[in-house]
Design a protein around this motif. Structure first.
Motif, short mmCIF file in Angstrom:
data_model
loop_
_atom_site.label_atom_id
_atom_site.label_comp_id
_atom_site.label_asym_id
_atom_site.label_seq_id
_atom_site.Cartn_x
_atom_site.Cartn_y
_atom_site.Cartn_z
N THR A 1 5.76 1.31 -71.83
CA THR A 1 5.26 0.53 -71.93
C THR A 1 3.82 0.68 -71.74
O THR A 1 3.01 2.42 -71.20
N PHE A 2 3.03 0.30 -72.75
CA PHE A 2 1.72 1.20 -73.26
C PHE A 2 0.67 -0.47 -73.67
O PHE A 2 1.34 -1.09 -74.52
N GLU A 3 -0.23 -0.58 -73.10
CA GLU A 3 -1.56 -2.09 -73.04
C GLU A 3 -2.18 -2.28 -74.38
O GLU A 3 -2.40 -0.67 -74.71
N ILE A 4 -1.60 -3.37 -75.19
CA ILE A 4 -1.82 -3.14 -76.95
C ILE A 4 -3.16 -4.51 -76.38
O ILE A 4 -2.89 -5.53 -75.65
N ARG A 5 -4.40 -4.02 -76.41
CA ARG A 5 -5.65 -5.02 -76.42
C ARG A 5 -6.42 -5.73 -78.38
O ARG A 5 -6.11 -4.83 -78.97
N MET A 6 -6.48 -6.54 -78.39
CA MET A 6 -6.98 -7.62 -79.14
C MET A 6 -8.20 -6.61 -78.83
O MET A 6 -8.78 -5.89 -78.56
N ALA A 7 -8.84 -6.45 -80.51
CA ALA A 7 -10.33 -5.56 -80.99
C ALA A 7 -11.66 -6.38 -79.90
O ALA A 7 -11.28 -7.58 -79.16
N THR B 1 5.03 -11.81 -78.19
CA THR B 1 6.71 -12.28 -77.31
C THR B 1 7.34 -11.20 -76.27
O THR B 1 7.05 -9.88 -76.31
N GLU B 2 7.10 -11.61 -75.03
CA GLU B 2 7.26 -10.59 -73.84
C GLU B 2 8.39 -9.34 -74.29
O GLU B 2 8.07 -8.14 -73.38
N ASP B 3 9.63 -9.43 -75.34
CA ASP B 3 10.44 -8.18 -75.55
C ASP B 3 9.36 -7.36 -75.49
O ASP B 3 9.92 -5.70 -75.76
N VAL B 4 8.04 -7.76 -77.08
CA VAL B 4 7.63 -6.07 -77.39
C VAL B 4 5.96 -6.42 -76.98
O VAL B 4 5.39 -5.25 -77.10
#
Length: 446
Positions: A135-141, A115-118
């Motif tokens: 704020t920090f980008e988390i990508r899938m594997a 969701t946008e808030d997390v």
């Protein structure tokens, strides 16, 4: 990198094996187990802690699921919880100082579906009134490529690239830097494939690179590996041998319609007339090529002799009509030691010991058989494969079609996993070749 950061990285590597056990106990501690500290949390930078990387502790602007990240800042002592994209993340207090802490990105954290808030956040919680959302980008594997439907296609034909996390693929680069950025279709729900029309101008061989929202991935280096072709013609080619239960030369373009890969010149077929092959039939058809020519075809420049058998193998292109409900292609490399020796098997109607439907792709496709699939070639090199060919009782190699049970074990411990049944499948074949299976390493940071 300062001294304390290097120390923390190596401390983490030393105890990494214990972290999974600790994580099962708890991902947070009671407040009295941490040194008290009411300082506000400040994040200065995020680093990737990876003992396998050239840079052990590099500053990054994103991280992937399952990775270890080191947070550099202040006010970490007294930390109660860390949430990444809304999911509680494990951190080890013994590897934490007031200015540095190591956190594992949860494997089950949502990414594009968050969701946008997390989404793309790290939330640090010391108390109800002492928190920081960073704020920090988390990508899938990272994505992977497990298979390409046809590795020797012609321009204008449609191929499928299969794998994992193949989301929103926007660029595909073929050997020779032939790049496609339009007309790519992705499976954006499951990320299991992407598809495109093969462009013109591919003259080199090597790996295919796909790039999408989850990052990039290379295929094995087998695409367009024409230098590994052994047979380009079933009759006039000097590598031709003999056969039984196999058609003569066929030249009609098949399939006649569709945008899938089509036949390329002369090809042959097992069970051309679609006769019913009874269950239990060995050698319902076989084709032998002349293996005395191996040394002239597979030179050191084509396949280095020290290549592991797990990184080299055989490919052939096939097309079938009818239902492939039973029957196995058994590709024999060195003949004369028995039907189960020096060969690999392709049985598409069985997966993990269970019978499965094998839908017709309505086009030619490539079968890839690593040499290491044969017990005789496990943990060996291509030089030893070549030696087995040169010393074989009979100087011939090639594919057979058997309609026998799928078994495991031998003798008294023989177990039938799936019984064969009568079949009238017709299997067309072409382009026997040996290919490399090594996969280049893709780096997010180059």
């Amino acid at each position: 990198m300062n001294t304390i950061n290097i120390k923390k990285v190596f401390e983490w590597v030393a105890v990494a094996g214990m972290i999974s056990c600790a994580a099962l106990i708890s991902s947070c501690k009671e407040n009295n187990e941490y040194p008290s500290n009411n300082d506000k949390v400040v994040v200065k930078s995020v680093h990737l802690s990876d003992a396998k990387d050239v840079v052990l502790d590099r500053t990054v602007s994103f991280a992937r699921l399952g990775q270890l990240i080191r947070i550099d800042g202040t006010g970490f002592l007294g930390m109660q919880k860390v949430y990444i994209n809304g999911v509680s993340a494990y951190f080890n207090p013994t590897l934490m100082s007031n200015t540095s802490m190591i956190v594992k990105v949860p494997n089950d954290a949502p990414t594009v579906e968050a969701t946008e808030d997390v989404r793309n956040t790290i939330r640090f919680v010391k108390s109800d009134d002492n928190q920081l959302v960073y704020t920090f980008e988390i990508r899938m594997a990272a994505p992977t490529i497990t298979n390409i439907s046809h590795t020797l296609p012609q321009a204008g034909e449609r191929i499928y690239i299969y794998g994992t996390n193949l989301y929103e693929i926007h660029k595909i680069t073929f050997p020779g830097n032939v790049t496609v950025t339009t007309g790519i279709e992705s499976d954006d729900e499951e990320g299991t494939y992407c598809t495109l029309i093969v462009p013109a101008g591919i003259t080199q061989s090597g790996s295919v690179l796909v790039e999408g929202s989850a990052g990039g991935a290379y295929s094995p280096g087998y695409f367009n590996f024409r230098e590994g072709l052994f047979m380009t013609d079933f009759s006039s080619d000097p590598h031709h041998g003999w056969s039984s239960g196999v058609s003569g030369n066929l030249t009609d373009i098949i399939p006649a319609t569709g945008d899938g890969p089509k036949s390329q010149g002369i090809y042959r077929a097992f069970n051309e007339d679609g006769d019913l092959i009874p269950a239990g039939r060995v050698d319902a058809g076989f084709y032998w090529a002349n293996s005395t020519n191996w040394s002239s075809v597979y030179t050191e420049s084509v396949m280095p002799s020290n290549t592991p058998t797990s990184l080299s193998g055989v490919q052939m292109d096939v097309y079938f009509e009818g239902e492939w409900n039973s029957g196995t292609i058994r590709f024999v490399i060195a003949d004369g030691s028995g039907a189960q020796r020096y060969c690999m098997w392709y049985t598409p109607w069985v997966e993990n010991g269970r019978r499965v439907d094998f839908p017709n792709p309505n086009g030619w496709f490539t079968i890839t058989l690593p040499f290491s699939d044969s017990p005789d070639y496990v943990d060996k090199t291509f030089a030893e494969v070549t030696n087995s060919v040169n010393t074989a009782n009979y100087k011939q190699w090639g594919p057979h079609f058997d309609n026998t049970d799928i078994t495991t074990g031998s003798g008294a411990s023989l177990v039938v996993l799936q019984a064969s049944e009568p079949t009238n499948v017709i299997i067309y074949m072409d382009n026997f070749r040996i290919v490399p299976l090594d996969v280049p390493t893709y780096s997010d940071y180059e």
